[in-house]
Each structure stands twice: as structure tokens, then as C-alpha cells.
Design a protein around this motif. Sequence first.
Motif, PDB file in Angstrom:
ATOM      1  N   ILE A 126       9.372   4.122   7.556  1.00 21.42           N
ATOM      2  CA  ILE A 126       8.964   5.639   6.980  1.00 21.42           C
ATOM      3  C   ILE A 126       7.988   6.083   8.025  1.00 21.42           C
ATOM      4  O   ILE A 126       6.899   5.620   7.977  1.00 21.42           O
ATOM      5  N   ARG A 127       8.420   7.115   8.685  1.00 18.42           N
ATOM      6  CA  ARG A 127       7.513   8.068   9.413  1.00 18.42           C
ATOM      7  C   ARG A 127       7.329   9.421   9.036  1.00 18.42           C
ATOM      8  O   ARG A 127       8.262  10.147   8.859  1.00 18.42           O
ATOM      9  N   CYS A 128       6.338   9.897   9.307  1.00 20.09           N
ATOM     10  CA  CYS A 128       5.922  11.405   8.676  1.00 20.09           C
ATOM     11  C   CYS A 128       6.380  12.180   9.948  1.00 20.09           C
ATOM     12  O   CYS A 128       6.042  12.029  11.030  1.00 20.09           O
ATOM     13  N   VAL A 129       7.022  13.148   9.245  1.00 23.99           N
ATOM     14  CA  VAL A 129       7.330  14.383  10.170  1.00 23.99           C
ATOM     15  C   VAL A 129       6.148  15.251  10.440  1.00 23.99           C
ATOM     16  O   VAL A 129       5.930  15.879  11.592  1.00 23.99           O
ATOM     17  N   ASN A 130       5.445  15.604   9.398  1.00 19.56           N
ATOM     18  CA  ASN A 130       4.278  16.542   9.534  1.00 19.56           C
ATOM     19  C   ASN A 130       3.147  16.058   8.384  1.00 19.56           C
ATOM     20  O   ASN A 130       3.428  14.880   7.953  1.00 19.56           O
ATOM     21  N   ASP A 131       2.111  16.344   8.352  1.00 21.83           N
ATOM     22  CA  ASP A 131       1.129  15.995   7.623  1.00 21.83           C
ATOM     23  C   ASP A 131       1.558  15.936   5.978  1.00 21.83           C
ATOM     24  O   ASP A 131       2.362  16.757   5.743  1.00 21.83           O
ATOM     25  N   CYS A 132       1.170  14.708   5.677  1.00 18.59           N
ATOM     26  CA  CYS A 132       1.825  14.673   4.338  1.00 18.59           C
ATOM     27  C   CYS A 132       0.934  13.923   3.176  1.00 18.59           C
ATOM     28  O   CYS A 132      -0.169  13.475   3.590  1.00 18.59           O
ATOM     29  N   CYS A 133       1.349  14.221   1.923  1.00 13.65           N
ATOM     30  CA  CYS A 133       0.371  13.908   0.637  1.00 13.65           C
ATOM     31  C   CYS A 133       1.446  12.882  -0.103  1.00 13.65           C
ATOM     32  O   CYS A 133       2.431  13.532  -0.494  1.00 13.65           O
ATOM     33  N   PHE A 134       0.698  12.022  -0.687  1.00 11.98           N
ATOM     34  CA  PHE A 134       1.728  11.006  -1.409  1.00 11.98           C
ATOM     35  C   PHE A 134       1.260  10.865  -3.039  1.00 11.98           C
ATOM     36  O   PHE A 134      -0.043  10.445  -2.819  1.00 11.98           O
ATOM     37  N   ALA A 135       1.627  10.776  -4.047  1.00 11.70           N
ATOM     38  CA  ALA A 135       1.119  10.147  -5.251  1.00 11.70           C
ATOM     39  C   ALA A 135       1.639   8.639  -5.343  1.00 11.70           C
ATOM     40  O   ALA A 135       3.021   8.673  -5.003  1.00 11.70           O
ATOM     41  N   VAL A 136       1.040   7.813  -5.611  1.00 12.97           N
ATOM     42  CA  VAL A 136       1.242   6.437  -5.094  1.00 12.97           C
ATOM     43  C   VAL A 136       1.121   5.484  -6.430  1.00 12.97           C
ATOM     44  O   VAL A 136       0.030   5.773  -7.202  1.00 12.97           O
ATOM     45  N   LEU A 137       2.220   4.608  -6.860  1.00 10.69           N
ATOM     46  CA  LEU A 137       1.900   3.807  -7.823  1.00 10.69           C
ATOM     47  C   LEU A 137       1.763   2.398  -7.095  1.00 10.69           C
ATOM     48  O   LEU A 137       2.602   2.160  -6.278  1.00 10.69           O
ATOM     49  N   ASP A 138       1.048   1.307  -7.484  1.00  6.62           N
ATOM     50  CA  ASP A 138       1.114  -0.058  -7.023  1.00  6.62           C
ATOM     51  C   ASP A 138       2.179  -0.653  -7.694  1.00  6.62           C
ATOM     52  O   ASP A 138       2.850  -0.397  -8.562  1.00  6.62           O
ATOM     53  N   LYS A 139       2.466  -1.875  -7.273  1.00  5.42           N
ATOM     54  CA  LYS A 139       3.441  -2.781  -7.624  1.00  5.42           C
ATOM     55  C   LYS A 139       3.507  -2.985  -8.956  1.00  5.42           C
ATOM     56  O   LYS A 139       4.528  -2.936  -9.855  1.00  5.42           O
ATOM     57  N   GLN A 140       2.322  -3.389  -9.714  1.00 11.35           N
ATOM     58  CA  GLN A 140       2.187  -3.766 -10.938  1.00 11.35           C
ATOM     59  C   GLN A 140       2.572  -2.603 -11.987  1.00 11.35           C
ATOM     60  O   GLN A 140       3.211  -2.685 -12.877  1.00 11.35           O
ATOM     61  N   GLN A 141       1.772  -1.452 -11.662  1.00  8.74           N
ATOM     62  CA  GLN A 141       2.272  -0.151 -12.483  1.00  8.74           C
ATOM     63  C   GLN A 141       3.645   0.284 -12.313  1.00  8.74           C
ATOM     64  O   GLN A 141       4.201   0.844 -13.383  1.00  8.74           O
ATOM     65  N   PHE A 142       4.096   0.067 -11.212  1.00 10.75           N
ATOM     66  CA  PHE A 142       5.436   0.419 -10.754  1.00 10.75           C
ATOM     67  C   PHE A 142       6.264  -0.435 -11.961  1.00 10.75           C
ATOM     68  O   PHE A 142       7.472  -0.011 -12.654  1.00 10.75           O
ATOM     69  N   GLN A 143       6.109  -1.687 -11.874  1.00 13.99           N
ATOM     70  CA  GLN A 143       6.929  -2.623 -12.772  1.00 13.99           C
ATOM     71  C   GLN A 143       6.647  -2.172 -14.236  1.00 13.99           C
ATOM     72  O   GLN A 143       7.669  -2.229 -15.256  1.00 13.99           O
ATOM     73  N   GLN A 144       5.589  -1.698 -14.525  1.00 13.28           N
ATOM     74  CA  GLN A 144       5.401  -1.459 -16.111  1.00 13.28           C
ATOM     75  C   GLN A 144       6.095  -0.321 -16.499  1.00 13.28           C
ATOM     76  O   GLN A 144       6.859   0.146 -17.706  1.00 13.28           O
ATOM     77  N   ILE A 145       6.215   0.967 -15.429  1.00 16.15           N
ATOM     78  CA  ILE A 145       6.509   2.100 -15.979  1.00 16.15           C
ATOM     79  C   ILE A 145       7.972   2.565 -15.529  1.00 16.15           C
ATOM     80  O   ILE A 145       8.750   3.051 -16.168  1.00 16.15           O
ATOM     81  N   LEU A 146       8.114   2.419 -14.328  1.00 19.35           N
ATOM     82  CA  LEU A 146       9.556   2.642 -13.463  1.00 19.35           C
ATOM     83  C   LEU A 146      10.551   1.673 -13.206  1.00 19.35           C
ATOM     84  O   LEU A 146      11.632   2.030 -12.727  1.00 19.35           O
TER      85      LEU A 146
END
Length: 491
Positions: A126-146
Motif C-alpha cells: 500500500i502506497r500513498c498517492v497524496n498526504d493521508c490520514c488513517f483511523a487505525v485499529l490494532d490486531k487485538q481490537q480488530f479481532q474483538q470488534i470487526l
Amino acid sequence: MLEDHLAEALHLLKKQPQHRCKMEIDLLVHLTQELPFFKQYYKQENGLLIHRECCKHMFVERFLATDIVFHVDSIGTKFYVILDGQVEVLIKRRGFDELESVRILRQGESFGELALIHRQPRLATIRCVNDCCFAVLDKQQFQQILHYEQTKKIEQNVDYFAQISIFNQLNRAQLTQIYLNSFLYEYEKHQTVLQEGDKSDSFLIVKAGLFQVRKLVNKQHPLILFEIGELQVFGFYHLFNKIPYEYSIICLSPKGQIYKIHRTSLIEKIFEGHTQDLEKHKQEINSYVNFKVHQEQNTHLKYPRFFQIKTSCEQDKEIQEECIKTCKNKESKNDNYKSRNQLIKQKMDTMIEQSKRKLGPKSNIPRFNSLFEIFLKSHKGLTENQRQNSPSLLETPTRQIGCSTHFFNNDEQQNNPFITFRSSSPIIMNKGGRQFPILKLSNSQRTIVKSSHHYNSKFQFQDYYNQKQIQIQKGGISLSPDVMKLKVYKY
């Protein structure tokens, strides 16, 4: 997301998740509810709960243009939702060192879930085309929520693959493996998907849109063969026989999506079970292509001028010739109008000459205007401007209607330009030894009568309907439409 909402959301996400209060979480939910990633969950009963849990545990990460978020074959530890900017998905191609761009992900889309769900290395860079902002979930929270929701989303895509006939003999695990080995490409209208002669490294499954299959018969005219749409497969026998693509594919829809599936051991296993079907499919396509090529060649021979490639100079020359033709047509029309008007004038002049001959050389013929000019004032051959600018017949010094204009007394033509007759000569009546002309008028005509300067004239008017006689004063009189007959007496 609006810029002001984005600024507030980024400010809240900078705060550590454990330090966010309930009001801040509610505000963050409100600010991000229009993002497509969160919007898709509102169709479910627990959609709001999933959104709240994500806003409670997410944190923000920033990247500059051309920065790499993660590399292919790396270990996945995070899940990303794009708040602002665009990223490019790059994959490896067998036999090539450079990465191939598959698609562009935009605001509200997500990536990174496959490595977390299936516990395998990253499948793409994954490469940014322009300046980017991301909302990030770590692996543990991802497994619990999503984990459950994203797994269900993958299962829906696997169900899509199960509808394709060549995958009928595969079980669920094998279909999931093929899905994980596939990459979803996005195309714009008129964008080339495959080029004829390229090396075959994958086969295609159309997910959305309409695509056109072409073959280059000659350099100028590609031959359009057929179109493929949703759930249709292309390039399977090329990959099976390891031959270059024999056709080109062009996107016809404003946007189209195609899965490209690369050759693996599982794909080869599918080939083994469909060898005869693939050979039959190849023969059918080749026979159809041969038929279309033969038909196209016959059409070229019958109508060669419709298939000639014209250069820009030839096209400009044709445009100039068309302009010259249009100018000539306009000139010919004007000439026709002129010749017609000349013919009318000639005929009218002939009529005038004939009337002169009938009257004889001794007759005193009054001066008159050209009848042709009178005729043109109301003739349809005149343009609108000419018709508007030309004076009306009633405004002319002598009122001329029909053929030549006559005056009762030619010597007083300039002094008495007020009597006009329809007939070729005035009507003279004898009454009591006195001669006088009679002017007959229609109900729609008016005539201004002026008294003579050389002698005193007495005019008597007789209305056939009312039987009234009117004595005219010295200043003159204007006849009303009711007057049908004029008697002129001279003392």
C-alpha cells in the motif's frame, strides 16, 4: 467527510483511547457516520454499537505522499480506515520485478483485514498517492470488534465465486483460497484491461460493468467480437495453454470491476478437471472469430470507401469542398431570383409598350412609374428587410394600382395628383352637355381630394346607399369608405 468535521475528528482521535469520555465518543460517531466504511454497518441491528466500539478504540496515523504504509509479504498487525487522501494497491506479477497497480482506494474505504483474519502475510503493498490520514485499529481490537463482520463480508465474496460454473466442483475452503488469491481491479471507461499479444498470467472474472472483446484484424480497424458482463470468465484457456492473449478487452461502462486470478496449484487442479471443456471452448471462440473476420473482409471488399482511414489533410480538404458547395448553392439561388425578376420586368415592360401602341402616337400618355417596381413591393421574392424598408403603395405620390396610372387632365398632373383609376383610361360620362370623370372606390380605399389652383371646381358627391349630396369647401375633402361614386363638375 467535510473539512471541519475531519479536523474535529482528527483532534479527538489524537487523544489516547482510554482517556476519551462518553461525550467525545458520541461526537466522534457523529463526525464519522457518513464514511462508507461505517455507513455499511447501519443496515444491521448492531451497526451503531460496532461504530461506537471502533470510535472508542481507534487512533490516528498520518503518512505523506509516496510513503509506504506496509509492504507485500510483511506481517499484518493493523487495520486501516482512510479518513483523508488516497492510496494505491500494488501487487507482484509472476516474472516481473516491478509491482503492478491494481486499484485506488479513497476516503471511507478500508484495507489490511485479510492478513488479520487469515493470519497470513500481506498480499499487496500500500502506497500513498497524496498526504493521508488513517483511523487505525490494532490486531487485538480488530479481532474483538470487526473480525466477525469482516469475515462475513469475505464470505459474501466467496458466495459470488461459487456462482461461476468452473468452480462448481470446489468446496468452501478451496473457494476461499481462490478468493484470497484474487485481486479486484477497477477500470474507467475506454481503459484497456488486456492487450492482444500480452503474456497470459491470469484469467478474469467480471464483477461489475460491461467490457468489449476485440481482435486487431488490421492496424486501422479493430474487429469487435462480443461483450462480457457480470459473472463471465475470460482468458481461462489462454492461461491453461500458456499462450499470449489473442484478444484485447476494453471497458465500456463508466466504471468496471474485474477479478484477476493468478495461476496456482489449485487453479491447475481445476484445469485438469475441465480439459475437454476448455478445448471445446477454445474451438468455439476461434470458429466464431474466423466467421467475424471473414464477414468483415467481405464488407471491406463491397464497401471499401467506408473503411478508408482519412488523414487530417484529407478531412480539411473535404470540409473546404463542402463550404464551396454551400456557397455555390446560395449563389445559384440568388441568380434564380434575379433571373425571375428580370423576366417579370421584361413582360411588364412589353405590356406597357403594347398599351402605348394601342393609344397611338397622338395620344397624350401621362408619365408613370415602372409597374415592375410596384409589383416588387409586395412580391414574395423580396427579402424581409427590403419589404419593410420599401414604402407602401398608399404612401407613393401617385396612387398606382393595377396597370398604368392615368390622370384626368395631364397638364395638371403635378398640381392634381389625387385621381387614380383601376382601368386603362378614365370613365367619361356625358350629362347635360358637360363631361366629367367618375372615380369608383372600394370600401377599403381612401382618396384625398385637393382643389385645383387654376380654377374653381365644385364637387358633388353622391352616395348610392344614403342618397346624400355634400358640397365641398375650398380646403378639400377626405372620402370615407362609404362613398361609392365620385362626380366632378367644372364650371
